[in-house]
Design a protein around this motif. Structure first.
Motif, mmCIF file in Angstrom:
data_model
loop_
_atom_site.group_PDB
_atom_site.id
_atom_site.type_symbol
_atom_site.label_atom_id
_atom_site.label_comp_id
_atom_site.label_asym_id
_atom_site.label_seq_id
_atom_site.Cartn_x
_atom_site.Cartn_y
_atom_site.Cartn_z
ATOM 1 N N PHE A 109 0.582 -1.093 -0.104
ATOM 2 C CA PHE A 109 -0.374 -0.105 0.037
ATOM 3 C C PHE A 109 0.502 1.146 0.168
ATOM 4 C CE2 PHE A 109 -2.090 -3.057 2.855
ATOM 5 C CZ PHE A 109 -2.991 -3.289 1.349
ATOM 6 N N ALA A 110 2.014 1.464 -0.551
ATOM 7 C CA ALA A 110 2.977 2.559 -0.438
ATOM 8 C C ALA A 110 3.422 2.692 -1.985
ATOM 9 C CB ALA A 110 3.951 2.262 0.270
ATOM 10 N N ASN A 111 2.665 2.245 -3.047
ATOM 11 C CA ASN A 111 3.269 3.029 -4.401
ATOM 12 C C ASN A 111 3.175 4.441 -4.825
ATOM 13 O OD1 ASN A 111 2.605 2.750 -7.751
ATOM 14 N ND2 ASN A 111 4.089 1.205 -7.031
ATOM 15 N N MET A 112 2.446 4.764 -5.155
ATOM 16 C CA MET A 112 2.264 6.654 -5.867
ATOM 17 C C MET A 112 1.004 6.894 -5.111
ATOM 18 S SD MET A 112 4.208 6.371 -8.496
ATOM 19 C CE MET A 112 4.235 7.876 -10.024
ATOM 20 N N GLU A 113 1.363 7.689 -4.263
ATOM 21 C CA GLU A 113 0.879 8.586 -3.338
ATOM 22 C C GLU A 113 0.883 9.816 -3.831
ATOM 23 O OE1 GLU A 113 2.909 5.785 0.507
ATOM 24 O OE2 GLU A 113 4.429 6.393 -1.007
ATOM 25 N N HIS A 130 -3.966 9.170 -0.799
ATOM 26 C CA HIS A 130 -4.689 8.857 -1.530
ATOM 27 C C HIS A 130 -3.290 7.842 -2.324
ATOM 28 C CE1 HIS A 130 -6.464 8.742 -5.860
ATOM 29 N NE2 HIS A 130 -5.751 8.387 -5.981
ATOM 30 N N ASN A 131 -3.361 6.564 -2.296
ATOM 31 C CA ASN A 131 -2.444 5.507 -2.875
ATOM 32 C C ASN A 131 -2.704 4.770 -3.957
ATOM 33 O OD1 ASN A 131 0.484 3.530 -2.754
ATOM 34 N ND2 ASN A 131 -1.064 2.540 -2.539
ATOM 35 N N GLU A 132 -2.139 5.432 -5.106
ATOM 36 C CA GLU A 132 -2.750 4.406 -6.198
ATOM 37 C C GLU A 132 -1.490 3.184 -6.219
ATOM 38 O OE1 GLU A 132 -2.744 6.330 -9.852
ATOM 39 O OE2 GLU A 132 -4.395 8.527 -8.366
ATOM 40 N N TYR A 133 -1.748 2.035 -6.309
ATOM 41 C CA TYR A 133 -1.320 1.061 -6.905
ATOM 42 C C TYR A 133 -1.055 0.819 -8.693
ATOM 43 C CZ TYR A 133 1.754 -3.528 -8.358
ATOM 44 O OH TYR A 133 2.242 -3.943 -8.036
ATOM 45 N N GLN A 134 -0.030 1.678 -9.551
ATOM 46 C CA GLN A 134 0.001 1.575 -10.991
ATOM 47 C C GLN A 134 0.514 0.582 -11.083
ATOM 48 O OE1 GLN A 134 1.395 5.609 -11.712
ATOM 49 N NE2 GLN A 134 -0.495 6.371 -10.440
#
Length: 390
Positions: A109-113, A130-134
């Protein structure tokens, strides 16, 4: 801050055409009352290309500086702020508040934040991310398509230096705040818990709205969560239809057979649709005001754009009302100018976190000058007047 006059908005303007700027839809208790101003101009103000307002901006008063100046957060996957003695003298600060961790695996849960929400308590500033896993960045996503491999969660970070820098008080994945009870699935489109609103305190609890897109049905709705302890990411509970009893699941570590019903209940779906972007307590109306992007098929014509709704308790809402008709990305083609991310800020609020509005405020939003695929995005504000209906 440069204050650039764009247009004088008036209710008598013709219907919105392809080249037209936004126009207000008058009526109700929240009305646009003056000209638009540019707060952040990407062409001249950006510290680098990805320095953009990519979520609703958040504001708080400085607990470090003696003058109690203003911090305005421009969230993106590299988050920066504007600072100044007041909203009319904000200047761009190129120091990075939070850089995305870009963790390889979705279960961290720590990709694009993005810093999506802040709440200042003296020198400490709490943040919801807002964490996006891209997944399109990784080979498991065979289509390599951003929208096909997007998995979202909400997490927690904190600043101990008044917002100059943010970190995880709890190492990932223990910083998880909110998710849906499904793991990342490549090439299965967008799903997860998204984009928390600003945080607002009420009755000893802290509340935030957020958007959910379910899997595999792809339904969307707005949820509400609360906590009494901002520093504990595991303490947030969501409204389950009867109370704030809902426990968020970690889909990689919890027993999902027992937690399968852990997707939050929709809040006032017919009334607010998927609005979530910003909420304040209004001292004139003695109501909460929620603003967001929406439309209303019951209206003829049906204006697309920014709406507001009123509530006494954050759960039950009156029917949303149009505030500003604008072209939204899903109603545009090519490089049309579009608009997103509305939120209300009262510059004179007594709250250090601008949780209240009075008889006047500003509607802040992002103008995407060449469509949602382009980085040229400006932060714009419009004055609004708030009054009881006659």
């Amino acid at each position: 801050m440069r204050r650039v006059l764009l247009i004088l908005l008036a209710a008598s303007q013709p219907a919105l055409a392809d080249a037209d700027p936004p126009r207000p839809v008058m009526g109700g208790t929240v009305e646009v009352s003056g000209p638009a101003e540019i707060v952040f101009d990407w062409t001249t103000d950006a510290c680098e290309a990805h320095h953009i307002p990519d979520l609703p901006v958040r504001a708080y008063r400085d607990g470090v500086q003696a003058d109690g100046g203003v911090n305005l957060i421009l969230g993106h996957h590299i988050t920066r702020r504007m600072r100044g003695p007041d909203f009319d003298t904000l200047a761009v600060d190129c120091e990075i508040l939070l850089s995305s961790t870009r963790a390889r695996h979705a279960d961290q849960f720590a990709n694009m934040e993005w810093i999506a929400a802040t709440y200042a308590q003296g020198d400490i500033v709490h943040a919801l991310l807002h964490n996006e896993y891209q997944g399109n960045r990784y080979p498991e996503c065979q289509t390599a398509d951003y929208f096909s491999c997007w998995y979202n969660t909400i997490t927690y970070a904190r600043s101990d230096d008044g917002g100059a820098s943010f970190r995880y008080p709890f190492a990932p994945p223990a910083h998880l705040v909110a998710s849906i009870p499904e793991q990342y699935a490549p090439d299965e489109r967008i799903f997860g818990a998204f984009s928390p609103s600003n945080i607002i305190e009420h009755g000893g609890h802290f509340y935030a709205f957020f958007k959910v897109q379910t899997y595999p049905l792809e339904t969307q709705h707005t949820c509400l969560m609360r906590t009494a302890t901002l520093e504990d990411p595991d303490s947030w509970r969501f409204w389950d239809g009867a109370g704030f009893n809902g426990l968020f699941a970690d889909p990689y570590r919890d027993d999902l057979r027992a937690l399968r019903a852990t997707t939050c209940a929709p809040i006032a779906l017919p009334q607010i649709a998927q609005m979530y972007e910003g909420v304040t307590w209004n001292t004139v109306l003695d109501r909460f005001i929620l603003v967001g992007t929406s439309s209303d098929p019951s209206r003829t014509p049906n204006p697309y754009g920014f709406y507001y709704a009123l509530s006494e308790d954050l759960i039950t809402w009156e029917m949303r009302q149009p505030l500003l008709e604008v072209r939204l990305p899903w109603r545009a083609t090519g490089r049309d100018t579009v608009y997103l991310y509305p939120t209300l800020i009262d510059h004179d609020s007594d709250s250090a976190n601008f949780e209240t509005t009075g008889a006047s405020a500003y509607l802040y939003f992002t103008r995407l000058n060449f469509g949602s695929g382009d980085l040229d995005r400006d932060l714009v504000r419009l004055p609004v007047t708030i009054r009881n209906p006659e």
